[in-house]
Design a protein around this motif. Structure first.
Motif, PDB file in Angstrom:
ATOM      1  N   UNK A 486     -40.433  62.681 -23.719  1.00  0.00           N
ATOM      2  CA  UNK A 486     -40.816  62.459 -25.115  1.00  0.00           C
ATOM      3  C   UNK A 486     -39.738  63.008 -26.049  1.00  0.00           C
ATOM      4  N   UNK A 487     -39.505  62.271 -27.143  1.00  0.00           N
ATOM      5  CA  UNK A 487     -38.467  62.640 -28.107  1.00  0.00           C
ATOM      6  C   UNK A 487     -39.026  62.488 -29.516  1.00  0.00           C
ATOM      7  N   UNK A 488     -38.957  63.562 -30.301  1.00  0.00           N
ATOM      8  CA  UNK A 488     -39.460  63.525 -31.673  1.00  0.00           C
ATOM      9  C   UNK A 488     -38.373  63.008 -32.613  1.00  0.00           C
ATOM     10  N   UNK A 489     -38.761  62.061 -33.469  1.00  0.00           N
ATOM     11  CA  UNK A 489     -37.850  61.507 -34.468  1.00  0.00           C
ATOM     12  C   UNK A 489     -38.424  61.831 -35.844  1.00  0.00           C
ATOM     13  N   UNK A 498     -29.333  47.904 -44.614  1.00  0.00           N
ATOM     14  CA  UNK A 498     -29.879  46.570 -44.886  1.00  0.00           C
ATOM     15  C   UNK A 498     -31.388  46.491 -44.637  1.00  0.00           C
ATOM     16  N   UNK A 499     -32.077  47.570 -45.003  1.00  0.00           N
ATOM     17  CA  UNK A 499     -33.527  47.584 -44.897  1.00  0.00           C
ATOM     18  C   UNK A 499     -34.071  47.919 -43.526  1.00  0.00           C
ATOM     19  N   UNK A 500     -33.185  48.178 -42.557  1.00  0.00           N
ATOM     20  CA  UNK A 500     -33.599  48.492 -41.187  1.00  0.00           C
ATOM     21  C   UNK A 500     -33.384  49.981 -40.927  1.00  0.00           C
ATOM     22  N   UNK A 501     -34.327  50.607 -40.236  1.00  0.00           N
ATOM     23  CA  UNK A 501     -34.246  52.032 -39.914  1.00  0.00           C
ATOM     24  C   UNK A 501     -33.649  52.225 -38.522  1.00  0.00           C
ATOM     25  N   UNK A 502     -32.532  52.947 -38.476  1.00  0.00           N
ATOM     26  CA  UNK A 502     -31.852  53.260 -37.219  1.00  0.00           C
ATOM     27  C   UNK A 502     -31.967  54.759 -36.938  1.00  0.00           C
ATOM     28  N   UNK A 503     -31.926  55.123 -35.663  1.00  0.00           N
ATOM     29  CA  UNK A 503     -31.896  56.535 -35.296  1.00  0.00           C
ATOM     30  C   UNK A 503     -31.236  56.686 -33.921  1.00  0.00           C
ATOM     31  N   UNK A 504     -30.762  57.901 -33.657  1.00  0.00           N
ATOM     32  CA  UNK A 504     -30.072  58.205 -32.409  1.00  0.00           C
ATOM     33  C   UNK A 504     -30.918  59.155 -31.576  1.00  0.00           C
ATOM     34  N   UNK A 539     -33.415  51.170 -33.147  1.00  0.00           N
ATOM     35  CA  UNK A 539     -33.884  50.748 -34.463  1.00  0.00           C
ATOM     36  C   UNK A 539     -35.341  50.320 -34.349  1.00  0.00           C
ATOM     37  N   UNK A 540     -36.010  50.315 -35.489  1.00  0.00           N
ATOM     38  CA  UNK A 540     -37.412  49.915 -35.556  1.00  0.00           C
ATOM     39  C   UNK A 540     -37.470  48.436 -35.913  1.00  0.00           C
ATOM     40  N   UNK A 552     -39.612  55.316 -42.621  1.00  0.00           N
ATOM     41  CA  UNK A 552     -40.683  55.292 -41.623  1.00  0.00           C
ATOM     42  C   UNK A 552     -41.276  56.692 -41.433  1.00  0.00           C
ATOM     43  N   UNK A 553     -42.415  56.748 -40.836  1.00  0.00           N
ATOM     44  CA  UNK A 553     -43.055  58.027 -40.550  1.00  0.00           C
ATOM     45  C   UNK A 553     -42.331  58.750 -39.422  1.00  0.00           C
ATOM     46  N   UNK A 554     -42.628  60.061 -39.318  1.00  0.00           N
ATOM     47  CA  UNK A 554     -42.199  60.792 -38.128  1.00  0.00           C
ATOM     48  C   UNK A 554     -42.869  60.162 -36.915  1.00  0.00           C
ATOM     49  N   UNK A 555     -42.123  60.014 -35.835  1.00  0.00           N
ATOM     50  CA  UNK A 555     -42.695  59.405 -34.631  1.00  0.00           C
ATOM     51  C   UNK A 555     -42.258  60.193 -33.400  1.00  0.00           C
ATOM     52  N   UNK A 556     -42.932  59.949 -32.319  1.00  0.00           N
ATOM     53  CA  UNK A 556     -42.528  60.451 -31.004  1.00  0.00           C
ATOM     54  C   UNK A 556     -42.343  59.246 -30.096  1.00  0.00           C
TER      55      UNK A 556
END
Length: 677
Positions: A486-489, A498-504, A539-540, A552-556
């Protein structure tokens, strides 16, 4: 035998230099090209008109009924320089029924001080009537509309040129088939040449050069000095497998102090292509002098001192620029990430051959190089290694320089650039295979007391390695693959583009294959854009448009995989005790990242100790120099006794480094290591 080579060996010799500098004035963005051709036959060649600036060497055969089998025409090869040809034959007077055009588009606006238009020199052809139009983008239009800001109508009648009906001088060279327009125009996003009449009848338009770029050559009194350092490694006395970036420094005349003027001073930017050349001989006809290239370099620093007549530029080869190129090798073996917007299969690389890894690194470098301002032709990598399989390939996302350094340690190789501009990965010579001998006047190049200013005797200079410490990695299957996946974002981790949410996601373990990657709340669909063995770029996927004010909300997220691995670092050590007693401790420490396995570390250590434990002679000398001696070639050096009767006992050395200077006379500092066969 050429007179150039013969004269390098004579006691009295005349050595000349010539340097070509490729100036891109105002070039600050990517360029695209549009043309009037309806097919893409010349697409592979047409970028030559803006990137090379070289003259066409041959009359290439074509379908205009002038090609005859008289030996003067040349078939077009895939690597030839030709530029762009139109696809419409002109009439009997050279007129085209439809204008033949080439348009250069700049991604960002540029200031264009001058434009050069060159036809085809071997054919002796050029445009006679054409229109040159400068464009910028209309404000607040998406996509932007090109609007003309300056138009020049050019007519050439019997070599008399007019701009918009006004006679002009010094703008046309019939010998060069070239026009040069000194018209500074600001905020330019495109330049177009539209040709209505050609200088020859019933043939195609042929443009070999159309650009704001200009190659200038400096030689004779306009060139003060050339310094070039080329090397496989900077160390002859100490073993190290590393990357060596070649270097040059050029001083040329600031003629009429023009480089104090803004238009010329602005040319002196980074990454200008610089090509030093050298010639030795007595030929007086400049067209018959066969200059030898010393490599291709890219400017880094310029100096125009007010108290000097000369401009100085320091430049490095293409390897130096790779310190700024980031590449992501990936972790998949059945999907090419370069050709897809999204990876949809994830699997750990295993069983790759080393040459295949190098080929992929080459492709990744060329895919990313323009983002770091490296323009021109693709970068080539030549592996000179004995191929071998890798248990697995784990290469972190890092600079291309760092990746090549890891490859050097994996292969026990040197990474350098040859004079043709190729990156060479050359494995250490553990088998003693003979190399190319440099020759002068038909005899091997030699360095001895007769032609050296200083001399380090091989008998007193040894390169010794008698202990090896290699960092390697052990990849072992995880006993608890479902544990800690599990990884918390957090919201601070999102990057909005461009309106898209990216994360590493920085991975806690290595996943052999991915079954799924999900948001534990089931609110978002998670997709992986790029995958590396230690990083996922995600990305979401949603119809919702995000922004910095709407995150976006915090997610796991949870990664599911039946096979996970643990990667642990260890060290392998080996030594030669007899050599330690005789020579003292001489240790080599090296590592190559996670791809280095224990078996590979053992093999490398065995080869290194076998070759270097007893010591290998090296030579360092300041001498008269010979530019025909290139890095990787061999030469002769004196034996342990420099007496005349011992000349036949000269040892063979491989050239590891050459520091050449032409400043009135020619000299060099050469480092070499004995080659044992």
């Amino acid at each position: 035998m050429s007179e150039t080579i013969m004269n390098m060996a004579t006691p009295i010799r005349k050595v000349e230099g010539k340097v070509g500098i490729n100036f891109f004035t105002g070039r600050n963005s990517e360029i695209t090209i549009e043309t009037s051709r309806e097919d893409d036959f010349f697409e592979r060649y047409q970028k030559q008109i803006i990137t090379d600036g070289l003259e066409v060497k041959y009359k290439y055969a074509c379908l205009d009924e002038r090609t005859t089998p008289d030996g003067s025409f040349h078939p077009l090869g895939k690597n030839d320089h030709i530029g762009w040809w139109g696809d419409l034959l002109g009439g009997a007077g050279g007129n085209f029924t439809n204008p033949q055009f080439v348009q250069i588009n700049f991604l960002l606006a540029n200031t264009i001080p001058f434009i050069t238009v060159r036809g085809d020199i071997p054919y002796g052809e050029y445009p006679l009537e054409f229109m040159l139009t400068y464009y910028n983008d209309a404000d607040q239009e998406t996509p932007p509309t090109k609007q003309p800001v300056k138009t020049i109508t050019v007519v050439n009648i019997n070599d008399e040129v007019t701009y918009n009906g006004v006679p002009q001088t010094n703008v046309f060279s019939k010998a060069k088939c070239e026009y040069r327009f000194v018209e500074e125009v600001s905020d330019v996003t495109a330049v177009k040449i539209s040709i209505t009449k050609w200088s020859a009848p019933e043939t195609f338009a042929k443009i070999s050069f159309f650009s704001d770029e200009r190659i200038e050559e400096f030689e004779g009194d306009k060139l003060k000095s050339i310094e070039v350092l080329e090397e496989k490694t900077s160390n002859a006395d100490k073993l190290s497998y590393d990357i060596s970036s070649n270097y040059c420094q050029i001083k040329f005349l600031n003629e009429d102090y023009k480089y104090f003027e803004p238009g010329y001073y602005n040319r002196l930017r980074k990454n200008r292509e610089i090509k030093p050349n050298i010639y030795c001989g007595v030929e007086t006809d400049p067209t018959k002098k066969q200059f030898a290239p010393l490599g291709t370099f890219y400017s880094d620093e310029w100096s125009v001192p007010s108290d000097s007549q000369f401009v100085t530029v320091k430049a490095y080869d293409i390897l130096y620029s790779l310190k700024d190129v980031i590449i992501n090798y990936g972790m998949i073996e059945n999907v090419n990430a370069l050709d897809k917007e999204r990876i949809d299969s994830y699997k750990l690389y295993s069983g790759q051959m080393m040459t295949a890894v190098i080929a992929r690194v080459e492709k990744l470098i060329n895919a990313e190089r323009e983002k770091s301002g490296i323009w021109g032709s693709n970068i080539g990598i030549i592996p000179k290694i004995k191929d071998f399989p890798l248990d697995y390939t784990l290469i972190e996302e890092k600079t291309a320089w760092e990746v090549l350094q890891d490859i050097a340690n994996l292969c026990c190789a040197y990474v350098y650039v040859d004079r043709a501009g190729n990156i060479v990965i050359e494995q250490d010579d553990f088998d003693g295979a003979p190399k190319t001998m440099a020759t002068t006047g038909g005899e091997p190049v030699k360095i001895d007391m007769e032609n050296a200013f200083s001399y380090s005797l091989p008998v007193s200079s040894k390169n010794v390695v008698n202990r090896i410490d290699v960092e390697y990695y052990s990849l072992e299957q995880d006993d608890k693959p479902d544990d800690d996946n599990a990884y918390e974002i957090k919201q601070k981790d999102y990057i909005i583009k461009n309106g898209i949410a990216y994360f590493t996601v920085k991975l806690k373990k290595i996943y052999g294959e991915i079954d799924s990657i999900v948001d534990s709340s089931s609110e978002y669909m998670i997709c992986i854009e790029k995958a590396n063995y230690d990083l996922f770029y995600c990305f979401i996927k949603t119809d919702e448009v995000f922004s910095k004010d709407k995150l976006p909300k915090d997610i796991t997220i949870v990664i599911s995989s039946e096979i996970t691995w643990k990667l642990e670092s260890r060290n392998y050590m080996d030594s030669d005790q007899d050599s330690i007693v005789k020579n003292g401790l001489k240790e080599l420490k090296c590592g190559a990242g996670a791809t280095m396995t224990k078996k590979l570390a053992e093999d490398n250590a065995e080869n290194i100790l076998k070759k270097y434990a007893s010591g290998i002679s090296f030579l360092i000398s300041d001498w008269r120099g010979d530019y025909t001696l290139e890095v990787g070639m061999t030469f002769k050096g004196d034996g342990e006794d420099n007496a005349v009767e011992e000349k036949n006992k000269r040892k063979t050395f491989e050239c590891l480094s050459n520091e050449m200077v032409l400043d009135g006379g020619f000299k060099a500092k050469t480092k070499g290591i004995e080659q044992k066969t």
